[in-house]
Every structure is written in structure tokens, then in C-alpha cells.
Design a protein around this motif. Structure first.
Motif: not given
Length: 138
Positions: A31-44
Motif C-alpha cells: 500500500a505504501s509503494y502504491n501510494l508513493s507511485q500515485a503521488a508521483e503521478q499527481f493523483e494525491i
């Protein structure tokens, strides 16, 4: 001969156990990895706050869909904050941390990230290089 076989089996079991344990990830890791990836795609949505230690005041606060990374360029120990502010518009901020500054990065919305599947992000603009073509008279 039996002693050698037992040692070989024990060594093989130890290596297999070590390799098996080193590859284990928890749901929290995923979940932490997926959140980091989403943040890097400007989704968070995030709130980045810099507080000075001496005056105990907020020196800077940035909110929005922002990516935060260490600035490896000319500013040692700085943070590079890149925010998406429109469909094709971005803003970049640098924060140079002092000895007594505190930087907090908060996620301001919950996001549904699955721990049961992964996603692959393919950006064609990163696969095909940008090039200039010039045709001249011969």
C-alpha cells in the motif's frame, strides 16, 4: 558421505529460507509503494508545511497534487516540490532545510490503493525520444 549430504541439505535449506524471507512484503509495504507511485503521478492531494525551529512559525505551506523529492542538483539537502496546477501546467518550489526546520508532508485525502493487484504506467512520451528533423537543399 551421510555427513556431507546432511550439510548440503542444511545449507540449501538455509539459503532457500533466506531468499524466501527477503522477498516477503507486507500489505502495508504494498500500500505504501502504491501510494508513493500515485503521488508521483499527481493523483494525491498533499499539504507540505515547513516550520522554523527558532521562531516556531510556518515559513512555507504548499497544498495540491504535489510530488516531493530530494534535490540532487545544486542545492544540497534541499527538497524539490513539483505541483500540477492544471492539465499541462506545473509549478516547482525548492525548500532549503536549515538545522532547526521541520518539514511535514501530509496526505489530505484518502485514496483507494489495492494490495491485491499492481498497475503498469506507460508514458509514450518517455519511450519515444523527442528529436528534430531538418531537411536541407542539396
Amino acid at each position: 558421505m551421510k555427513k556431507t549430504t546432511a550439510l548440503t541439505l542444511a545449507a540449501t535449506a538455509a539459503v532457500a529460507t533466506t531468499l524466501g524471507l527477503s522477498g516477503c512484503t507486507t500489505d502495508a509495504d504494498t500500500a505504501s509503494y502504491n501510494l508513493s507511485q500515485a503521488a508521483e503521478q499527481f493523483e494525491i492531494e498533499r499539504r507540505i508545511t515547513v516550520t522554523t525551529g527558532f521562531a516556531n512559525e510556518v515559513a512555507l505551506q504548499v497544498e495540491g497534487r504535489c510530488s516531493v523529492e530530494s534535490a540532487d542538483s545544486f542545492l544540497a539537502g534541499a527538497l524539490e516540490i513539483t505541483c500540477k496546477i492544471g492539465p499541462d501546467r506545473y509549478a516547482k518550489h525548492f525548500v532549503v532545510k536549515g538545522d532547526n526546520d521541520i518539514v511535514t508532508i501530509q496526505q489530505t485525502e484518502t485514496v483507494d490503493v489495492s494490495v491485491y493487484h499492481h498497475r503498469v504506467l506507460i508514458k509514450p512520451e518517455n519511450l519515444l525520444p523527442e528529436f528534430d528533423y531538418e531537411a536541407g537543399e542539396q
